[in-house]
Design an enzyme around this catalytic site. Structure first.
Site, mmCIF file in Angstrom:
data_model
loop_
_atom_site.group_PDB
_atom_site.id
_atom_site.type_symbol
_atom_site.label_atom_id
_atom_site.label_comp_id
_atom_site.label_asym_id
_atom_site.label_seq_id
_atom_site.Cartn_x
_atom_site.Cartn_y
_atom_site.Cartn_z
ATOM 1 N N CYS A 60 0.864 -1.187 0.000
ATOM 2 C CA CYS A 60 0.000 0.000 0.000
ATOM 3 C C CYS A 60 0.900 1.236 0.000
ATOM 4 C CB CYS A 60 -0.940 -0.027 1.202
ATOM 5 S SG CYS A 60 -0.091 -0.076 2.801
ATOM 6 N N ARG A 61 0.573 2.242 0.750
ATOM 7 C CA ARG A 61 1.403 3.440 0.833
ATOM 8 C C ARG A 61 2.516 3.261 1.864
ATOM 9 N NH1 ARG A 61 1.585 7.484 4.343
ATOM 10 N NH2 ARG A 61 2.535 9.421 3.680
#
Length: 157
Positions: free
Chosen positions: A123-124
């Protein structure tokens, strides 16, 4: 006592490199002692955490087959995507895993993952990818990995 100190030690072991986790996991799941039975539910919640180098080796075909899934939301993808990644936003993942193969392919434009596939989530920053691993494990997926460094680490260089 010994049991409570083991619970403190175990989470730190799970953050160790892949080989440490694999050895610990195999030992716990293979052992039939009472201690092993106590730890199984705890360790089953955690996914293997892999490094940027591990992901690079998968992408360079040095580690075998894999599916790299970006669980960020679509509006975040404009900032960049790791090569070979496919997007299944985390808010959709649980329902997506219940889709028929053809529905999955139509919606996400890649073949649906199978329960024994080698799946890497990112993800981030690593939090949503850990949640994705937990969701997939709860649905019976047995080989999930969390690239905890995720987008921020990948694009930091």
């Amino acid at each position: 006592d010994h049991c409570s100190s083991s619970f403190i030690f175990l989470p730190s072991m799970l953050r160790q490199p892949r080989s440490s986790f694999s050895l610990l996991s195999r030992a716990i799941f293979a052992d039939t002692t009472e201690t092993a039975r106590l730890f199984r539910p705890f360790i089953a919640r955690y996914s293997e955490v892999i490094s940027k180098r591990d992901v690079e080796e998968y992408i360079q075909n040095q580690r075998g087959s894999y599916t790299l899934i970006d669980v960020r939301n679509p509006e975040e993808l404009a900032a960049g995507v790791i090569p070979t990644a496919n997007n299944v936003p985390l808010p959709e993942l649980e329902q997506a895993l219940a889709l028929a193969d053809d529905e999955w392919k139509s919606k996400y434009n890649f073949d649906k993952i199978k329960q024994d596939d080698n799946i890497i989530f990112y993800c981030r920053s690593g939090r949503r990818s850990e949640s994705a691993c937990e969701i997939a494990k709860a649905k019976g997926f047995t080989n999930t990995k969390n690239y905890k460094g995720s987008f921020l680490e990948w694009f930091s260089d």
